[in-house]
Motif scaffolding. Structure first.
Motif, short mmCIF file in Angstrom:
data_model
loop_
_atom_site.label_atom_id
_atom_site.label_comp_id
_atom_site.label_asym_id
_atom_site.label_seq_id
_atom_site.Cartn_x
_atom_site.Cartn_y
_atom_site.Cartn_z
N ILE A 89 19.56 -14.25 19.74
CA ILE A 89 19.90 -14.59 18.35
C ILE A 89 18.85 -14.07 17.39
CG2 ILE A 89 20.26 -16.50 16.74
CD1 ILE A 89 21.55 -18.04 19.08
N VAL A 90 17.59 -14.21 17.73
CA VAL A 90 16.54 -13.68 16.86
C VAL A 90 16.68 -12.17 16.71
CG1 VAL A 90 14.06 -13.25 16.69
CG2 VAL A 90 14.89 -15.54 17.24
N ALA A 91 16.99 -11.50 17.82
CA ALA A 91 17.17 -10.05 17.75
C ALA A 91 18.34 -9.71 16.82
CB ALA A 91 17.41 -9.48 19.14
N TYR A 92 19.39 -10.51 16.90
CA TYR A 92 20.54 -10.29 16.02
C TYR A 92 20.13 -10.44 14.56
CZ TYR A 92 25.04 -10.97 13.75
OH TYR A 92 26.11 -10.87 12.91
N VAL A 93 19.39 -11.49 14.26
CA VAL A 93 18.94 -11.73 12.89
C VAL A 93 18.11 -10.55 12.39
CG1 VAL A 93 17.44 -13.15 11.44
CG2 VAL A 93 18.96 -14.24 13.10
N LEU A 94 17.15 -10.13 13.19
CA LEU A 94 16.27 -9.06 12.74
C LEU A 94 17.01 -7.73 12.66
CD1 LEU A 94 12.99 -10.04 14.63
CD2 LEU A 94 13.66 -10.52 12.27
N GLY A 95 17.95 -7.52 13.56
CA GLY A 95 18.76 -6.31 13.49
C GLY A 95 19.58 -6.27 12.20
N LYS A 96 20.16 -7.41 11.87
CA LYS A 96 20.97 -7.49 10.66
C LYS A 96 20.08 -7.30 9.42
CE LYS A 96 25.40 -8.17 10.09
NZ LYS A 96 25.42 -8.17 8.66
N LEU A 97 18.89 -7.81 9.46
CA LEU A 97 17.98 -7.64 8.32
C LEU A 97 17.61 -6.17 8.16
CD1 LEU A 97 16.36 -9.04 6.07
CD2 LEU A 97 14.44 -9.20 7.67
N GLU A 98 17.39 -5.50 9.27
CA GLU A 98 17.08 -4.07 9.19
C GLU A 98 18.24 -3.29 8.58
OE1 GLU A 98 15.70 -2.34 12.93
OE2 GLU A 98 14.22 -3.98 13.05
N MET A 99 19.45 -3.68 8.93
CA MET A 99 20.60 -3.00 8.33
C MET A 99 20.64 -3.23 6.83
SD MET A 99 23.71 -3.23 11.02
CE MET A 99 24.60 -2.05 10.01
N ALA A 100 20.32 -4.45 6.41
CA ALA A 100 20.31 -4.74 4.97
C ALA A 100 19.27 -3.86 4.27
CB ALA A 100 20.01 -6.21 4.73
N ARG A 101 18.16 -3.61 4.98
CA ARG A 101 17.11 -2.78 4.38
C ARG A 101 17.51 -1.30 4.37
NH1 ARG A 101 12.10 -2.48 7.95
NH2 ARG A 101 13.51 -1.00 8.99
N ASP A 102 18.08 -0.85 5.48
CA ASP A 102 18.33 0.59 5.63
C ASP A 102 19.70 1.03 5.12
OD1 ASP A 102 15.83 0.73 6.75
OD2 ASP A 102 16.56 0.55 8.82
N TYR A 103 20.63 0.11 5.03
CA TYR A 103 21.97 0.49 4.56
C TYR A 103 22.47 -0.49 3.48
CZ TYR A 103 21.69 3.25 8.82
OH TYR A 103 21.29 4.12 9.79
N PRO A 104 21.72 -0.62 2.41
CA PRO A 104 22.12 -1.60 1.40
C PRO A 104 23.44 -1.23 0.71
CG PRO A 104 20.31 -0.25 0.60
CD PRO A 104 20.48 0.08 2.05
N ARG A 105 23.72 0.04 0.60
CA ARG A 105 24.97 0.44 -0.07
C ARG A 105 26.18 -0.07 0.70
NH1 ARG A 105 24.56 6.81 -0.73
NH2 ARG A 105 24.53 6.55 1.53
N GLU A 106 26.11 0.06 2.01
CA GLU A 106 27.22 -0.42 2.83
C GLU A 106 27.40 -1.94 2.64
OE1 GLU A 106 25.07 1.79 3.60
OE2 GLU A 106 25.99 3.41 4.76
N SER A 107 26.30 -2.64 2.63
CA SER A 107 26.37 -4.09 2.47
C SER A 107 26.98 -4.45 1.12
CB SER A 107 24.96 -4.69 2.59
OG SER A 107 25.03 -6.09 2.62
N ARG A 108 26.54 -3.76 0.09
CA ARG A 108 27.05 -4.08 -1.25
C ARG A 108 28.52 -3.69 -1.39
NH1 ARG A 108 21.61 -3.35 -3.29
NH2 ARG A 108 21.76 -1.10 -3.28
N LEU A 109 28.92 -2.64 -0.70
CA LEU A 109 30.34 -2.27 -0.74
C LEU A 109 31.20 -3.43 -0.23
CD1 LEU A 109 32.26 0.28 -1.19
CD2 LEU A 109 32.35 0.34 1.30
#
Lengths: 205, 205
Positions: A89-109
């Motif tokens: 679960i921690v790995a999932y959280v940190l992975g998701k946070l990295e995506m928010a950092r590296d792919y913010p446009r996708e998240s905002r879409l």
DNA sequence: AAAAGGTTTGACCATTTGGTCAGGATCACG
DNA sequence: CGTGATCCTGACCAAATGGTCAAACCTTTT
């Protein structure tokens, strides 16, 4: 322009360029707020040329959304029922946070789309997304029953992970307005905070 | 129509009706996605009549945003430095969740604005909002130093509270697509989950 | 009741915007 | 090199949209 047809060199390049430009513009202004002229400008193409590759503005939007859904769910799909529960679960959280950092446009879409009622992807949410979430919620519930993690409502746990991680992409303007960080420096603090938070809440006393 | 002028009976009524209709429409479609015709329709007034009360579409939007900012921050302002630390924070979480349940339109209005870079309220974020958050972060940091709660990064704690609670308003479509709840039934589960989560993370082992 | 001030509207306008189309430019390939 | 397919564009269109305005219609006040 037909989909699913074998693509020429130029087609591949231009459709890629268009989708990238559209991601830029749609994520920044929402569907209605984006104009074909803006997208064409960002792509370095003429408006009629856009419409040579995609039949309409909405078709571009849909192509983007469905193309991204898979990438976006990958981290959750990776959650391994056989792994160590807290670490998974921690790995999932940190992975998701990295995506928010590296792919913010996708998240905002996605954020733009869902805030406005998800008119164009509700079926994807109620179908494949719900299926995946329900499946992984089962896994987490199992971990709780087996006493490997402190008991939690697995669906709301997943929602909280989405919320806390995507917040840094979707509400970037607010976070930056309050923290005034240098570049992405605050992401390290966020990672530390979230790791601590989820460890504390999942570790049995 | 001048602001800040003494209002007649009709002015008071119609400006209220317009702001309510505008909240409905802006929160559902975003600034650019909302049209004056939609707002006029929702308000039961003619378009020119709207523009008799507000000089422009943007003026309506700004009036809404600044009028709401205060209400939205009230729960945080209520966080009492003299109260019991864990209970204060839990009360803040639950209060914020109730707002997400009872005033989802307001939440989505802000969400729409901030996702798109907060063009119209960035100054409010960097000014009064930042000030309030910094102030309360100090309080929470003090509680941590004094050993009344487990140590946490207070800014990120506040962000996590915003994220997890507003998620239920802003991403309502997604939550409902996955949980398929009856009405607002899932809010009780969310409250239980969030209370447990924040108690576990704040209570010293 | 009539003047004065406040409210409402139909008709109208300029601009923006998604989308079309006929024809010209370019490319792939025998 | 030539020819058919692919790619690209300027000019154009209809609809939508934010906003204006003069005139009509209510309320309030005296």
């Amino acid at each position: 322009m037909n989909d699913a047809s074998p693509q020429t060199r130029i087609q591949k390049r231009n459709m890629g360029v268009i989708l990238d430009a559209a991601l830029e513009v749609f994520s920044a202004h929402g569907f209605r707020g984006a104009t074909l002229d803006q997208i064409a400008g960002a792509a370095g193409l003429s408006k009629p040329n856009l419409l040579y590759y995609f039949p309409s503005k909405e078709a571009i939007h849909i192509a983007l959304l469905s193309g991204l859904m898979d990438t976006w769910l990958a981290p959750l799909r990776r959650l391994d029922p056989e792994g160590d529960p807290v670490e998974e679960i921690v790995a999932y959280v940190l992975g998701k946070l990295e995506m928010a950092r590296d792919y913010p446009r996708e998240s905002r879409l996605f954020a733009n789309e869902i805030v406005q009622g998800a008119p164009r992807i509700l079926d994807q949410i109620e179908g494949p997304l719900k299926a995946l979430v329900d499946e992984k919620a089962e896994v987490i519930a199992g971990w709780g029953d087996a006493g490997h993690i402190a008991p939690v409502d697995p669906h709301h746990l997943i929602f909280s992970i989405w919320a806390t991680t995507q917040h840094y992409a979707d509400f970037d303007a607010q976070v930056r307005g309050i923290l005034r960080p240098e570049g992405d420096a605050h992401f390290a603090d966020a990672a530390k905070f979230l790791e601590t938070m989820y460890r504390r809440m999942l570790t049995r006393p």
